[in-house]
Design a protein around this motif. Structure first.
Motif, mmCIF file in Angstrom:
data_model
loop_
_atom_site.group_PDB
_atom_site.id
_atom_site.type_symbol
_atom_site.label_atom_id
_atom_site.label_comp_id
_atom_site.label_asym_id
_atom_site.label_seq_id
_atom_site.Cartn_x
_atom_site.Cartn_y
_atom_site.Cartn_z
ATOM 1 N N GLY A 119 18.275 -37.193 14.663
ATOM 2 C CA GLY A 119 18.220 -36.124 13.686
ATOM 3 C C GLY A 119 17.655 -36.495 12.340
ATOM 4 O O GLY A 119 17.423 -35.605 11.509
ATOM 5 N N ASP A 120 17.411 -37.774 12.075
ATOM 6 C CA ASP A 120 16.831 -38.165 10.794
ATOM 7 C C ASP A 120 15.477 -37.481 10.609
ATOM 8 O O ASP A 120 14.707 -37.305 11.559
ATOM 9 N N ALA A 121 15.177 -37.120 9.368
ATOM 10 C CA ALA A 121 13.952 -36.371 9.086
ATOM 11 C C ALA A 121 12.702 -37.216 9.311
ATOM 12 O O ALA A 121 11.686 -36.712 9.788
ATOM 13 N N ASP A 122 12.749 -38.472 8.960
ATOM 14 C CA ASP A 122 11.589 -39.348 9.112
ATOM 15 C C ASP A 122 11.678 -40.028 10.473
ATOM 16 O O ASP A 122 12.491 -40.929 10.691
ATOM 17 N N ARG A 123 10.821 -39.609 11.389
ATOM 18 C CA ARG A 123 10.863 -40.124 12.757
ATOM 19 C C ARG A 123 9.907 -41.285 12.986
ATOM 20 O O ARG A 123 9.734 -41.709 14.119
ATOM 21 N N ARG A 124 9.308 -41.812 11.956
ATOM 22 C CA ARG A 124 8.415 -42.965 12.109
ATOM 23 C C ARG A 124 9.273 -44.208 12.300
ATOM 24 O O ARG A 124 9.703 -44.853 11.347
ATOM 25 N N GLY B 125 13.092 -47.093 17.147
ATOM 26 C CA GLY B 125 14.418 -47.093 17.740
ATOM 27 C C GLY B 125 15.243 -45.968 17.155
ATOM 28 O O GLY B 125 14.972 -45.475 16.058
ATOM 29 N N ALA B 126 16.240 -45.544 17.923
ATOM 30 C CA ALA B 126 17.149 -44.502 17.459
ATOM 31 C C ALA B 126 18.495 -44.691 18.133
ATOM 32 O O ALA B 126 18.573 -45.132 19.285
ATOM 33 N N CYS B 127 19.558 -44.341 17.402
ATOM 34 C CA CYS B 127 20.898 -44.422 17.969
ATOM 35 C C CYS B 127 21.632 -43.112 17.717
ATOM 36 O O CYS B 127 21.198 -42.284 16.911
ATOM 37 N N CYS B 128 22.751 -42.926 18.427
ATOM 38 C CA CYS B 128 23.533 -41.708 18.266
ATOM 39 C C CYS B 128 24.954 -41.940 18.773
ATOM 40 O O CYS B 128 25.158 -42.682 19.740
ATOM 41 N N ASP B 129 25.923 -41.295 18.122
ATOM 42 C CA ASP B 129 27.309 -41.348 18.578
ATOM 43 C C ASP B 129 27.836 -39.959 18.919
ATOM 44 O O ASP B 129 29.043 -39.757 19.045
ATOM 45 N N LEU B 130 26.924 -39.000 19.084
ATOM 46 C CA LEU B 130 27.299 -37.624 19.404
ATOM 47 C C LEU B 130 27.026 -37.331 20.875
ATOM 48 O O LEU B 130 26.035 -37.798 21.441
ATOM 49 N N VAL B 131 27.878 -36.538 21.489
ATOM 50 C CA VAL B 131 27.704 -36.168 22.895
ATOM 51 C C VAL B 131 26.495 -35.248 23.053
ATOM 52 O O VAL B 131 26.285 -34.329 22.254
ATOM 53 N N GLY B 132 25.684 -35.499 24.084
ATOM 54 C CA GLY B 132 24.585 -34.602 24.431
ATOM 55 C C GLY B 132 23.382 -34.655 23.533
ATOM 56 O O GLY B 132 22.597 -33.710 23.492
ATOM 57 N N HIS B 133 23.182 -35.772 22.817
ATOM 58 C CA HIS B 133 22.041 -35.948 21.923
ATOM 59 C C HIS B 133 21.225 -37.148 22.418
ATOM 60 O O HIS B 133 21.479 -38.285 22.021
ATOM 61 N N ILE C 111 17.625 -32.308 32.334
ATOM 62 C CA ILE C 111 18.783 -33.158 32.059
ATOM 63 C C ILE C 111 19.970 -32.360 31.533
ATOM 64 O O ILE C 111 21.109 -32.824 31.612
ATOM 65 N N GLY C 112 19.707 -31.163 30.995
ATOM 66 C CA GLY C 112 20.788 -30.253 30.640
ATOM 67 C C GLY C 112 21.659 -30.688 29.478
ATOM 68 O O GLY C 112 22.843 -30.315 29.416
ATOM 69 N N THR C 113 21.105 -31.446 28.546
ATOM 70 C CA THR C 113 21.893 -31.895 27.406
ATOM 71 C C THR C 113 21.978 -30.811 26.332
ATOM 72 O O THR C 113 21.152 -29.896 26.276
ATOM 73 N N THR C 114 22.974 -30.943 25.465
ATOM 74 C CA THR C 114 23.170 -29.973 24.389
ATOM 75 C C THR C 114 21.942 -29.871 23.496
ATOM 76 O O THR C 114 21.499 -28.775 23.135
ATOM 77 N N LYS C 115 21.388 -31.000 23.133
ATOM 78 C CA LYS C 115 20.219 -31.082 22.268
ATOM 79 C C LYS C 115 19.054 -31.699 23.033
ATOM 80 O O LYS C 115 19.246 -32.427 24.005
ATOM 81 N N PRO C 116 17.823 -31.429 22.602
ATOM 82 C CA PRO C 116 16.665 -32.040 23.267
ATOM 83 C C PRO C 116 16.552 -33.511 22.912
ATOM 84 O O PRO C 116 17.151 -33.978 21.936
ATOM 85 N N PRO C 117 15.792 -34.268 23.682
ATOM 86 C CA PRO C 117 15.541 -35.669 23.307
ATOM 87 C C PRO C 117 14.954 -35.766 21.902
ATOM 88 O O PRO C 117 14.180 -34.909 21.467
ATOM 89 N N PHE C 118 15.343 -36.811 21.212
ATOM 90 C CA PHE C 118 14.865 -37.056 19.854
ATOM 91 C C PHE C 118 13.620 -37.929 19.947
ATOM 92 O O PHE C 118 13.691 -39.134 20.152
#
Length: 247
Positions: free
Chosen positions: A84-89, A92-100, A63-70
């Motif tokens: 990027g949150d430390a606790d991944r339990r 759902g997850a959201c993001c407003d950054l490009v390529g994350h 997929i060639g994104t800046t960061k790997p899938p979370f």
């Protein structure tokens, strides 16, 4: 051992904004042996951890994104985090950054992608019947649109009503929350019902103001060669549903 490419994955027919990218992997390929036949991305279903890590790295490269899938540690709850949150339990997850890329893993449960219509933020949410009942989608809407920002949603591959039998206790739990949810169940003999997660998800999204809803027409259990299905196969792999922002 064969690793699949993007031509073997699904790009949803859904374009809420020109910045939004979405993708659903499949089980095609033979990277993992039986019983995970194909391209397993789940690290909690018994597959070799190094093999799963290699599959995830391959997906990121493709997929060639800046960061790997979370990747989340999904627990069939209603907690949602930010990329990027430390606790991944969470489920759902959201993001407003490009390529994350935000991602959820499923094998019959419903993956739901959401995006602000202005292209400023996206989220991925995992909802089985427990998550739907407890309010996972409502949590996602509140997370992405706290001030009522317009959202669009896409319902990914999940087990369809014809393939999904549940007992009275499941239907009763939904009916106790909202009697209108009865339209998401079809009687299937004494004490048994066929449950339509797509209909129930649409109802919940519409109840909190999301009316631009797409997808909801792909069954994991019917499509043997495309998707993993826990109900159909028992021990099996997981495929990923991803969403991210592009420039």
């Amino acid at each position: 051992m064969m690793l699949p490419g993007p031509e073997q994955w699904l790009v949803p027919d859904w374009q809420p904004h020109s910045r939004v990218r979405a993708l659903v992997t499949s089980r095609r390929g033979n990277h993992s042996p039986p019983p995970w036949d194909g391209f397993n991305l789940g690290d909690n279903c018994g597959d070799d951890s190094a093999r799963v890590a290699a599959a995830r790295a391959h997906l990121h490269q493709q997929i060639g994104t800046t960061k790997p899938p979370f990747w989340l540690t999904q627990v069939h709850g209603v907690r949602s985090v930010r990329y990027g949150d430390a606790d991944r339990r969470a489920d759902g997850a959201c993001c407003d950054l490009v390529g994350h890329p935000c991602a959820v893993l499923t094998a019959d449960c419903l993956p739901v992608l959401m995006a602000r219509r202005d292209g400023s933020a996206v989220g991925a949410y995992h909802a089985g019947w427990r998550g739907l009942l407890a309010g996972m989608l409502e949590v996602g809407v509140q997370q992405l649109a706290p001030a009522g920002e317009p959202l669009s949603a896409w319902l990914g591959p999940a087990i369809c009503q014809s393939c999904y039998q549940v007992g009275d206790q499941v239907r009763d739990a939904f009916m106790a929350t909202d009697p209108g949810d009865g339209r998401g169940f079809r009687e299937d003999g004494p004490g048994h019902w066929r449950m339509d997660m797509f209909t129930l998800a649409r109802r919940r999204l519409q109840a909190v103001g999301v009316n631009d809803i797409h997808g909801g027409n792909l069954c994991t259990s019917c499509r043997l060669d495309e998707y993993y299905s826990y109900r159909r196969d028992g021990q099996t792999g997981r495929f990923a549903t991803l969403i991210w922002l592009n420039d």
